[in-house]
Write a protein that holds these residues in place. Structure first.
Motif, PDB file in Angstrom:
ATOM      1  N   HIS A  71     -39.090 -40.985  66.306  1.00  7.95           N
ATOM      2  CA  HIS A  71     -38.298 -42.030  66.885  1.00  7.95           C
ATOM      3  C   HIS A  71     -38.670 -41.640  68.335  1.00  7.95           C
ATOM      4  O   HIS A  71     -38.528 -40.517  68.754  1.00  7.95           O
ATOM      5  CB  HIS A  71     -36.738 -42.123  66.710  1.00  7.95           C
ATOM      6  N   VAL A  72     -39.265 -42.477  69.196  1.00  4.63           N
ATOM      7  CA  VAL A  72     -39.881 -42.212  70.498  1.00  4.63           C
ATOM      8  C   VAL A  72     -38.623 -42.277  71.474  1.00  4.63           C
ATOM      9  O   VAL A  72     -37.740 -43.485  71.333  1.00  4.63           O
ATOM     10  CB  VAL A  72     -40.871 -43.378  70.864  1.00  4.63           C
ATOM     11  N   LEU A  73     -38.225 -41.380  72.205  1.00  3.88           N
ATOM     12  CA  LEU A  73     -37.009 -41.243  73.112  1.00  3.88           C
ATOM     13  C   LEU A  73     -37.652 -41.710  74.395  1.00  3.88           C
ATOM     14  O   LEU A  73     -36.760 -42.234  75.242  1.00  3.88           O
ATOM     15  CB  LEU A  73     -36.754 -39.903  73.215  1.00  3.88           C
ATOM     16  N   GLN A  74     -38.886 -41.407  75.009  1.00  2.83           N
ATOM     17  CA  GLN A  74     -39.301 -41.813  76.207  1.00  2.83           C
ATOM     18  C   GLN A  74     -40.808 -41.947  76.059  1.00  2.83           C
ATOM     19  O   GLN A  74     -41.425 -41.335  75.468  1.00  2.83           O
ATOM     20  CB  GLN A  74     -38.857 -40.969  77.275  1.00  2.83           C
ATOM     21  N   GLY A  75     -41.259 -42.738  77.035  1.00  2.00           N
ATOM     22  CA  GLY A  75     -42.860 -42.990  77.102  1.00  2.00           C
ATOM     23  C   GLY A  75     -43.376 -43.888  75.920  1.00  2.00           C
ATOM     24  O   GLY A  75     -42.609 -44.645  75.228  1.00  2.00           O
ATOM     25  N   SER A  76     -44.816 -43.676  75.752  1.00  2.00           N
ATOM     26  CA  SER A  76     -45.531 -44.298  74.947  1.00  2.00           C
ATOM     27  C   SER A  76     -46.337 -43.656  74.012  1.00  2.00           C
ATOM     28  O   SER A  76     -47.065 -42.767  74.666  1.00  2.00           O
ATOM     29  CB  SER A  76     -46.314 -45.575  75.284  1.00  2.00           C
ATOM     30  N   LEU A  77     -46.149 -43.547  72.632  1.00  2.00           N
ATOM     31  CA  LEU A  77     -46.902 -42.736  71.729  1.00  2.00           C
ATOM     32  C   LEU A  77     -47.625 -43.687  70.728  1.00  2.00           C
ATOM     33  O   LEU A  77     -47.151 -44.450  70.174  1.00  2.00           O
ATOM     34  CB  LEU A  77     -46.122 -41.862  71.018  1.00  2.00           C
ATOM     35  N   GLU A  78     -48.949 -43.182  70.713  1.00  2.00           N
ATOM     36  CA  GLU A  78     -49.805 -43.780  69.582  1.00  2.00           C
ATOM     37  C   GLU A  78     -50.007 -42.908  68.672  1.00  2.00           C
ATOM     38  O   GLU A  78     -50.360 -41.812  68.491  1.00  2.00           O
ATOM     39  CB  GLU A  78     -51.320 -44.106  70.276  1.00  2.00           C
ATOM     40  N   ARG A 106     -50.557 -39.399  70.229  1.00  2.00           N
ATOM     41  CA  ARG A 106     -51.230 -39.234  71.407  1.00  2.00           C
ATOM     42  C   ARG A 106     -50.399 -39.941  72.462  1.00  2.00           C
ATOM     43  O   ARG A 106     -49.867 -41.068  72.082  1.00  2.00           O
ATOM     44  CB  ARG A 106     -52.594 -39.817  71.390  1.00  2.00           C
ATOM     45  N   ASN A 107     -49.891 -39.059  73.285  1.00  2.00           N
ATOM     46  CA  ASN A 107     -49.485 -39.701  74.626  1.00  2.00           C
ATOM     47  C   ASN A 107     -50.252 -40.799  75.304  1.00  2.00           C
ATOM     48  O   ASN A 107     -51.184 -40.219  75.886  1.00  2.00           O
ATOM     49  CB  ASN A 107     -48.702 -38.859  75.637  1.00  2.00           C
ATOM     50  N   VAL A 108     -50.023 -42.003  75.256  1.00  2.00           N
ATOM     51  CA  VAL A 108     -50.806 -42.911  75.860  1.00  2.00           C
ATOM     52  C   VAL A 108     -50.298 -43.519  77.094  1.00  2.00           C
ATOM     53  O   VAL A 108     -50.732 -44.565  77.732  1.00  2.00           O
ATOM     54  CB  VAL A 108     -51.431 -44.156  74.929  1.00  2.00           C
ATOM     55  N   GLY A 109     -48.981 -43.038  77.353  1.00  3.20           N
ATOM     56  CA  GLY A 109     -48.475 -43.523  78.847  1.00  3.20           C
ATOM     57  C   GLY A 109     -49.215 -42.485  80.078  1.00  3.20           C
ATOM     58  O   GLY A 109     -49.847 -41.842  79.906  1.00  3.20           O
ATOM     59  N   SER A 110     -48.265 -43.042  81.173  1.00  5.87           N
ATOM     60  CA  SER A 110     -48.675 -42.239  82.299  1.00  5.87           C
ATOM     61  C   SER A 110     -47.969 -41.034  82.801  1.00  5.87           C
ATOM     62  O   SER A 110     -48.231 -40.280  83.482  1.00  5.87           O
ATOM     63  CB  SER A 110     -48.787 -43.293  83.506  1.00  5.87           C
TER      64      SER A 110
END
Length: 133
Positions: A71-78, A106-110
């Motif tokens: 479950h993604v809590l913050q940001g964007s993960l691929e 992978r963290n694909v956010g900034s």
């Protein structure tokens, strides 16, 4: 003096074997263990961890000895599961990963990205096993 050199060589060789047996955690990925408890099914336990990914962090393909719910809590993960096309999840979205499925993240956010990972796994088995190429 000769016996000290032999002992040092044995220690170095032993440490190398230990380091290969323990999966390394990437410096840009930080895991916080939250809960680990036996479940009502014999030999099964639930484990919950928070995983924080620095910008650009990558967790290479690996498997678990049971199911995972991410479950993604913050940001964007691929995430990439097996040979399926990658899927990107944002905060508030979840993904089910079947037992034994090789996957990467992978963290694909900034900025920072975080997930809550819940595992239902065989008790005593290594939680993370690097996938064979």
């Amino acid at each position: 003096m000769k016996s000290i050199r032999i002992m040092a060589a044995v220690l170095v060789a032993g440490m190398g074997a230990i380091m290969q047996a323990v999966p390394a955690q990437a410096a840009d990925i930080h895991r916080t263990d939250l809960v680990q408890h036996a479940l009502s099914a014999p030999g099964i336990e639930g484990i919950q961890v928070r995983v924080d990914f620095d910008p650009g962090a990558f967790a290479p393909k690996h498997t678990h000895p049971g199911e995972e719910i991410a479950h993604v809590l913050q940001g964007s993960l691929e995430y990439q599961l097996g040979d399926q096309p990658p899927v990107t999840l944002k905060a508030g979205e979840s993904l089910f990963i079947p037992a034994g499925t090789a996957h990467s993240a992978r963290n694909v956010g900034s900025g920072q990205a975080s997930e809550l990972a819940t595992y239902v796994v065989r008790k005593g088995a290594p939680l993370v096993v690097p996938a064979k190429p």
